[in-house]
Structures are given as structure tokens and as C-alpha cells.
Scaffold this active site. Structure first.
Site, PDB file in Angstrom:
ATOM      1  N   ASP A  11       0.866  -1.165   0.000  1.00 37.59           N
ATOM      2  CA  ASP A  11       0.000   0.000   0.000  1.00 37.59           C
ATOM      3  C   ASP A  11       0.914   1.229   0.000  1.00 37.59           C
ATOM      4  O   ASP A  11       2.103   1.115   0.317  1.00 37.59           O
ATOM      5  CB  ASP A  11      -0.874  -0.058   1.262  1.00 37.59           C
ATOM      6  CG  ASP A  11      -1.693   1.197   1.474  1.00 37.59           C
ATOM      7  OD1 ASP A  11      -2.278   1.702   0.495  1.00 37.59           O
ATOM      8  OD2 ASP A  11      -1.750   1.683   2.616  1.00 37.59           O
ATOM      9  N   ASP A  13      -0.111   4.990   1.169  1.00 36.04           N
ATOM     10  CA  ASP A  13      -0.289   5.893   2.299  1.00 36.04           C
ATOM     11  C   ASP A  13      -0.196   5.142   3.624  1.00 36.04           C
ATOM     12  O   ASP A  13      -0.869   4.128   3.831  1.00 36.04           O
ATOM     13  CB  ASP A  13      -1.636   6.596   2.201  1.00 36.04           C
ATOM     14  CG  ASP A  13      -1.728   7.487   0.971  1.00 36.04           C
ATOM     15  OD1 ASP A  13      -2.279   8.586   1.081  1.00 36.04           O
ATOM     16  OD2 ASP A  13      -1.242   7.090  -0.113  1.00 36.04           O
TER      17      ASP A  13
END
Length: 211
Positions: A11, A13
């Protein structure tokens, strides 16, 4: 294309980087507090990610595209990211990132962090300001899982040789289809569902888990 030994997909963020990009953009609109609360609810799995993202992006309506440069300047790579991506490459692996965030930021930071391929949302523009909407299909939990699977197929990587790393509820599907799902700096629901949990906010802690 030469086959890779394995594939690591992160991922973006709060995983690849320490920030939540949409919150930095919301700063530019003076609406960080409400967007931050909505982001946290989505990451805990309390609301549908796509619905939440649409409402949060709507809060960005009118932000000038000049804000992208200011946001990029505020990005903080997560500790250990360079060490992790270097170790993946040394061992014949490929690094991918799939994000509910935005290409407008990720395109500029991913190459310098050792990322080989990435996918994210795009923001719709009206001239030189944000329209308050996502341009095209939203990268949600299913899209994250599909990206990991399609990249693995392209690279000739078997499903058991894939690793998914994330922190939020929208990473759970990707983590479930990977050979190894790692909860990193994660919300409780994600830690509960993961194969492994990495507590320290240091991506180099994952290096011993690489094949």
C-alpha cells in the site's frame, strides 16, 4: 519479460510513505480535520472505501493543481523503505505499489523509492483546479487484489511467492490472495486478519521475511 523470483506489493499511504496524501491535499482546502476523520473510519473498515473516497475527494473541489508540488514536498518516506526495496531487487524480486491514493503524487515519488510498478486513482481536473471527483474507476480493495494477481501473472510469479503489505481495511483482500499478508502499522481488524504483524514503523523489519 524475465520472470521474477517473487513479488512484493505495498500500500502507499501510511505504508510506503508515512503520510495520507488526501489529508495533505485537504490541508490546501482548509478541510483536513473532516477528511482525516473520514479516512480513519474507512481504514478501520467502518464505511465502504469507494463511497468514503468519493466524499473525501469532493472536499478537495477547487484546490489548484499547483498544490501537487507543495504536497509532494511534504511526503515522508517510511523508515526502511530504501533498504527493503534494495533487498527485494538483490534477491530477484519486483516491488509494486497499489494505492487508494493518487497518481498525481505517486508518479513522482515511486521511482525514487525503488518501486518498479504502481497503480493508483487519478483526480479529475477542471482547468487548473480539482473538480472534486475521481477520474475513472476507483482503486478499491478488489482492484488492489486484482493488481497483485495480474502483476504476478505477468512476471511469472506463483501466488505463493507474493507478499502483500498494508495497514487498512482496503488492503485485506489483497493480503488474502497473497502468499503472505503482512499487517504494517495496521488497524486492529487488519492485524487480526494478517499472516504476520510488523509493529515497528520500519519497513526493513520485513527483509528477513523475503524469500
Amino acid at each position: 519479460m524475465t520472470a521474477a523470483r517473487f513479488l512484493v506489493v505495498l500500500d502507499a499511504d501510511s505504508t510506503l510513505i508515512r503520510n495520507e496524501v488526501i489529508e495533505l491535499l485537504a490541508d490546501e482546502a482548509g478541510r483536513r480535520a473532516e477528511v482525516q476523520a473520514a479516512t480513519e473510519a474507512a481504514m478501520r473498515g467502518e464505511v465502504d472505501f469507494a463511497t468514503s473516497l468519493r466524499s473525501r475527494v469532493d472536499a478537495l473541489r477547487g484546490v489548484p493543481t499547483a498544490a501537487f508540488e507543495r504536497v509532494r514536498a511534504r511526503i515522508e518516506p517510511t523508515q526502511g523503505v530504501h533498504e527493503l526495496t534494495a533487498a527485494v531487487h538483490e534477491r530477484g524480486g519486483v516491488v509494486g505499489v497499489v494505492s487508494g491514493g493518487f497518481h498525481e503524487i505517486l508518479d513522482h515519488i515511486a521511482p525514487g523509492l525503488g518501486v518498479d510498478r504502481w497503480r493508483a486513482n487519478r483526480l479529475l481536473l477542471e482547468g487548473d483546479v480539482l473538480a472534486g471527483a475521481v477520474d475513472g474507476e476507483i482503486v478499491d480493495a478488489d482492484a488492489k487484489a486484482a493488481s497483485l494477481q495480474s502483476w504476478a501473472a505477468e512476471l511469472g510469479v506463483a501466488p505463493h511467492a507474493t507478499i502483500a503489505i498494508g495497514d487498512g481495511a482496503n488492503d485485506l483482500t489483497m493480503m488474502a490472495v497473497a502468499g503472505l499478508g503482512i499487517a504494517f502499522n495496521a488497524k486492529p481488524a487488519v492485524r487480526a486478519a494478517a499472516s504476520l504483524v510488523v509493529g515497528p514503523q520500519d519497513l526493513s523489519e520485513i527483509i528477513p521475511l523475503l524469500p
